[in-house]
Design a protein around this motif. Structure first.
Motif, PDB file in Angstrom:
ATOM      1  N   MET A 126       0.648  -1.114  -0.133  1.00 40.34           N
ATOM      2  CA  MET A 126      -0.015  -0.046   0.023  1.00 40.34           C
ATOM      3  C   MET A 126       0.931   1.266   0.037  1.00 40.34           C
ATOM      4  N   ALA A 127       0.548   2.230  -0.741  1.00 40.18           N
ATOM      5  CA  ALA A 127       1.245   3.562  -1.092  1.00 40.18           C
ATOM      6  C   ALA A 127       0.052   4.593  -0.901  1.00 40.18           C
ATOM      7  N   LEU A 128       0.419   5.708  -0.574  1.00 40.97           N
ATOM      8  CA  LEU A 128      -0.476   7.055  -0.681  1.00 40.97           C
ATOM      9  C   LEU A 128       0.126   7.883  -1.911  1.00 40.97           C
ATOM     10  N   LEU A 129      -0.386   8.201  -2.798  1.00 37.44           N
ATOM     11  CA  LEU A 129      -0.101   9.405  -3.681  1.00 37.44           C
ATOM     12  C   LEU A 129      -0.497  10.682  -3.104  1.00 37.44           C
ATOM     13  N   ILE A 130       0.695  11.515  -2.639  1.00 36.04           N
ATOM     14  CA  ILE A 130       0.281  12.763  -2.347  1.00 36.04           C
ATOM     15  C   ILE A 130       0.541  13.821  -3.142  1.00 36.04           C
ATOM     16  N   GLY A 131      -0.563  14.649  -3.741  1.00 35.41           N
ATOM     17  CA  GLY A 131      -0.264  15.926  -4.397  1.00 35.41           C
ATOM     18  C   GLY A 131      -1.133  15.647  -5.821  1.00 35.41           C
ATOM     19  N   PRO A 132      -0.607  14.934  -6.728  1.00 32.64           N
ATOM     20  CA  PRO A 132      -1.373  14.937  -8.049  1.00 32.64           C
ATOM     21  C   PRO A 132      -2.516  14.021  -8.300  1.00 32.64           C
ATOM     22  N   GLU A 133      -3.457  14.524  -9.233  1.00 31.99           N
ATOM     23  CA  GLU A 133      -4.490  13.309  -9.651  1.00 31.99           C
ATOM     24  C   GLU A 133      -3.838  12.343 -10.134  1.00 31.99           C
ATOM     25  N   PRO A 134      -4.271  11.118  -9.781  1.00 25.91           N
ATOM     26  CA  PRO A 134      -3.286   9.973 -10.417  1.00 25.91           C
ATOM     27  C   PRO A 134      -3.875   9.894 -11.872  1.00 25.91           C
ATOM     28  N   ASP A 135      -2.752   9.543 -12.454  1.00 26.42           N
ATOM     29  CA  ASP A 135      -2.939   9.178 -13.673  1.00 26.42           C
ATOM     30  C   ASP A 135      -3.867   7.966 -14.242  1.00 26.42           C
ATOM     31  N   PRO A 136      -4.634   8.117 -14.907  1.00 25.18           N
ATOM     32  CA  PRO A 136      -5.791   7.114 -15.162  1.00 25.18           C
ATOM     33  C   PRO A 136      -5.073   5.498 -15.458  1.00 25.18           C
ATOM     34  N   GLY A 137      -3.840   5.719 -16.154  1.00 26.30           N
ATOM     35  CA  GLY A 137      -3.239   4.410 -16.339  1.00 26.30           C
ATOM     36  C   GLY A 137      -2.995   3.675 -15.301  1.00 26.30           C
ATOM     37  N   LEU A 138      -2.854   4.425 -13.993  1.00 24.34           N
ATOM     38  CA  LEU A 138      -2.552   3.448 -12.835  1.00 24.34           C
ATOM     39  C   LEU A 138      -3.524   2.536 -12.446  1.00 24.34           C
TER      40      LEU A 138
END
Length: 185
Positions: A77-89
């Motif tokens: 598990m990770a937390l992406l902080i800041g950007p809107e996640p790229d849809p490809g993820l």
């Protein structure tokens, strides 16, 4: 009809200062949990690198830079902080917006590690818990996470509903540390 207005979890209670220590609300950022599908961790890391300029963080670490970070948030598990996640993820991981779930505070100033030592059961000495290190841990009897952002700068996260308790506990610890630092020997 009642109109609801979004408020910071520490609205009206932050910032707090004691001596040279300061507790404030972090600048609001999007928080997205990333949980790779079975066998997709390497592909997810590559997709994160291509889309956001950072790979998957190792246990207890952060990757990225200000404005776009990935923070280890537990096993797989990770937390992406800041950007809107790229849809490809989404092809490689389950993505869940966590922005409203967490209260994120910043504790800074000389003695910040001493304050946190009163709130969580970790060894926070400089040579053990370095800049970029992260831990999911108990914070003043609450489930939370801490990250070292600089020599005397820390990010503290607890569930949003516990923000008032965190502010109270941190302020009490800050006042005690400041009193010790300012008392004559």
């Amino acid at each position: 009809m009642v109109e609801l207005q979004a408020e910071s979890p520490g609205e009206g209670r932050l910032p707090v200062a004691a001596g040279e220590l300061r507790l404030s609300a972090a600048v609001p950022e999007r928080l997205t949990s990333l949980a790779p599908y079975n066998g997709q961790a390497a592909a997810l890391s590559e997709a994160m690198q291509a889309a956001h300029g950072m790979g998957w963080p190792g246990p207890g670490r952060m990757t990225g830079r200000k404005g776009a970070r990935a923070m280890w948030f537990g096993r797989e598990m990770a937390l992406l902080i800041g950007p809107e996640p790229d849809p490809g993820l989404a092809a490689h991981a389950a993505l869940v917006d966590q922005s409203d779930a967490w209260a994120v505070l910043v504790l800074e100033g000389p003695g910040a590690a001493e304050v946190l030592a009163r709130l969580c059961p970790l060894d926070l000495r400089d040579h053990v818990f370095k800049r970029g290190h992260v831990a999911r841990t108990e914070v003043a009897h609450m489930a939370g996470a801490i990250a070292r952002m600089g020599a005397d700068k820390w990010r503290i996260m607890v569930f949003r509903s516990m923000a008032g308790t965190l502010i109270h506990e941190a302020e009490t610890a800050m006042r005690r540390v400041a009193a010790r630092r300012n008392s004559p020997v």
